[in-house]
Design a protein around this motif. Structure first.
Motif, short mmCIF file in Angstrom:
data_model
loop_
_atom_site.label_atom_id
_atom_site.label_comp_id
_atom_site.label_asym_id
_atom_site.label_seq_id
_atom_site.Cartn_x
_atom_site.Cartn_y
_atom_site.Cartn_z
N PRO A 119 0.83 -1.22 0.00
CA PRO A 119 0.00 0.00 0.00
C PRO A 119 0.86 1.26 0.00
O PRO A 119 1.97 1.27 0.52
CB PRO A 119 -0.79 -0.11 1.31
CG PRO A 119 -0.69 -1.53 1.73
CD PRO A 119 0.62 -2.03 1.18
N ARG A 120 0.32 2.31 -0.58
CA ARG A 120 0.99 3.61 -0.57
C ARG A 120 1.16 4.07 0.87
O ARG A 120 0.33 3.78 1.73
CB ARG A 120 0.18 4.64 -1.33
CG ARG A 120 0.18 4.39 -2.80
CD ARG A 120 -0.61 5.46 -3.53
NE ARG A 120 -0.60 5.13 -4.95
CZ ARG A 120 -1.18 5.85 -5.85
NH1 ARG A 120 -1.82 6.95 -5.53
NH2 ARG A 120 -1.14 5.49 -7.11
N GLY A 121 2.25 4.78 1.12
CA GLY A 121 2.47 5.36 2.44
C GLY A 121 2.97 4.39 3.48
O GLY A 121 3.00 4.71 4.66
N THR A 122 3.36 3.19 3.08
CA THR A 122 3.87 2.22 4.03
C THR A 122 5.37 2.04 3.84
O THR A 122 5.94 2.43 2.82
CB THR A 122 3.20 0.84 3.88
OG1 THR A 122 3.47 0.32 2.58
CG2 THR A 122 1.70 0.95 4.09
N PHE A 123 6.01 1.46 4.82
CA PHE A 123 7.44 1.17 4.77
C PHE A 123 7.60 -0.33 4.87
O PHE A 123 7.03 -0.96 5.77
CB PHE A 123 8.14 1.87 5.94
CG PHE A 123 9.61 1.58 6.00
CD1 PHE A 123 10.09 0.55 6.79
CD2 PHE A 123 10.50 2.33 5.27
CE1 PHE A 123 11.44 0.28 6.84
CE2 PHE A 123 11.85 2.08 5.32
CZ PHE A 123 12.32 1.04 6.11
N THR A 124 8.36 -0.92 3.98
CA THR A 124 8.59 -2.35 3.97
C THR A 124 10.08 -2.61 3.88
O THR A 124 10.75 -2.07 3.01
CB THR A 124 7.87 -3.03 2.78
OG1 THR A 124 6.49 -2.74 2.87
CG2 THR A 124 8.09 -4.53 2.79
N ALA A 125 10.59 -3.45 4.75
CA ALA A 125 11.99 -3.85 4.71
C ALA A 125 12.08 -5.19 3.97
O ALA A 125 11.29 -6.09 4.22
CB ALA A 125 12.55 -3.99 6.12
N VAL A 126 13.03 -5.30 3.08
CA VAL A 126 13.26 -6.54 2.35
C VAL A 126 14.59 -7.08 2.85
O VAL A 126 15.64 -6.46 2.68
CB VAL A 126 13.32 -6.30 0.82
CG1 VAL A 126 13.55 -7.61 0.10
CG2 VAL A 126 12.03 -5.65 0.35
N MET A 127 14.53 -8.24 3.50
CA MET A 127 15.72 -8.80 4.13
C MET A 127 15.89 -10.25 3.73
O MET A 127 14.92 -10.95 3.44
CB MET A 127 15.59 -8.71 5.66
CG MET A 127 15.34 -7.31 6.14
SD MET A 127 14.98 -7.08 7.91
CE MET A 127 14.87 -8.67 8.60
N GLY A 128 17.13 -10.68 3.74
CA GLY A 128 17.42 -12.08 3.46
C GLY A 128 18.89 -12.26 3.18
O GLY A 128 19.63 -11.29 3.01
N PRO A 129 19.32 -13.51 3.13
CA PRO A 129 20.74 -13.78 2.89
C PRO A 129 21.15 -13.43 1.47
O PRO A 129 20.31 -13.28 0.58
CB PRO A 129 20.87 -15.28 3.15
CG PRO A 129 19.49 -15.83 2.96
CD PRO A 129 18.53 -14.73 3.32
N SER A 130 22.43 -13.30 1.28
CA SER A 130 22.98 -13.04 -0.05
C SER A 130 22.48 -14.11 -1.02
O SER A 130 22.48 -15.30 -0.71
CB SER A 130 24.51 -13.06 0.04
OG SER A 130 25.06 -12.83 -1.23
N GLY A 131 22.02 -13.65 -2.18
CA GLY A 131 21.57 -14.58 -3.20
C GLY A 131 20.11 -15.00 -3.07
O GLY A 131 19.64 -15.85 -3.82
N SER A 132 19.36 -14.39 -2.15
CA SER A 132 17.97 -14.81 -1.94
C SER A 132 16.97 -14.12 -2.87
O SER A 132 15.80 -14.44 -2.86
CB SER A 132 17.56 -14.58 -0.48
OG SER A 132 17.56 -13.20 -0.16
N GLY A 133 17.44 -13.13 -3.66
CA GLY A 133 16.56 -12.48 -4.63
C GLY A 133 16.13 -11.07 -4.26
O GLY A 133 15.29 -10.49 -4.96
N LYS A 134 16.70 -10.50 -3.22
CA LYS A 134 16.30 -9.15 -2.79
C LYS A 134 16.52 -8.11 -3.88
O LYS A 134 15.60 -7.36 -4.22
CB LYS A 134 17.09 -8.73 -1.54
CG LYS A 134 16.94 -9.63 -0.34
CD LYS A 134 17.80 -9.16 0.82
CE LYS A 134 19.27 -9.07 0.52
NZ LYS A 134 19.98 -10.31 0.32
#
Length: 156
Positions: free
Chosen positions: A54-69
């Motif tokens: 949704p607009r106006g939200t904050f999302t962190a994308v986390m994961g190990p190296s090579g996971s597709g981030k």
């Protein structure tokens, strides 16, 4: 790849991710896949991502190296094209946009903060800030650039 609370989320755990397309979403990915290479040596960086932020939200994308981030972020921003599926930015379908249209969209509607900064070393900080306006054929507002640089502690 981990999203939001640090836990891997399945599509069925995120019914909002499958909601009908509405103008309230900043970005939507539907069945997004990204494969590099072919045959036995191919790599499936994304394997069917369904997500609506949704607009106006904050999302962190986390994961190990090579996971597709990075692949996920590049596809979501129109910097890379998915092998399958669709991507919408602010309700605009970008998956099959021409490179010129994607460039215009990124220039007018998106902002990026790259890990390596991606500044042009031959330009001053002010010139780097004003470059997108120059490329868009718009008037460069040096006063506004100075204000923005001051806001982030780079006035000097």
């Amino acid at each position: 790849m981990r999203l939001r609370n640090g836990k891997r989320q399945k599509t069925e755990d995120r019914p909002e991710a499958l909601a009908a397309t509405t103008p309230g979403f900043a970005v939507e990915l539907r069945g997004v896949r990204r494969q590099y290479g072919r045959g036995a040596g191919s790599v499936h960086a994304l394997a069917g991502v369904d997500l609506a932020l949704p607009r106006g939200t904050f999302t962190a994308v986390m994961g190990p190296s090579g996971s597709g981030k990075s692949t996920f972020l590049q596809c979501a921003a129109g910097l890379d094209r998915p092998s399958a599926g669709s991507v919408r930015l602010g309700g605009t379908e970008i998956t099959r946009m021409s490179e010129n249209k994607l460039t215009e969209l990124r220039r007018s509607r998106l902002g990026f903060v790259f890990q390596a900064f991606n500044l042009l070393p031959s330009l001053t900080v002010e010139q780097n800030v004003l470059l997108p306006l120059r490329l868009a054929g718009q008037r460069r507002d040096r006063r506004r650039a100075a204000e923005v640089l001051a806001q982030v502690g780079l006035a000097d």
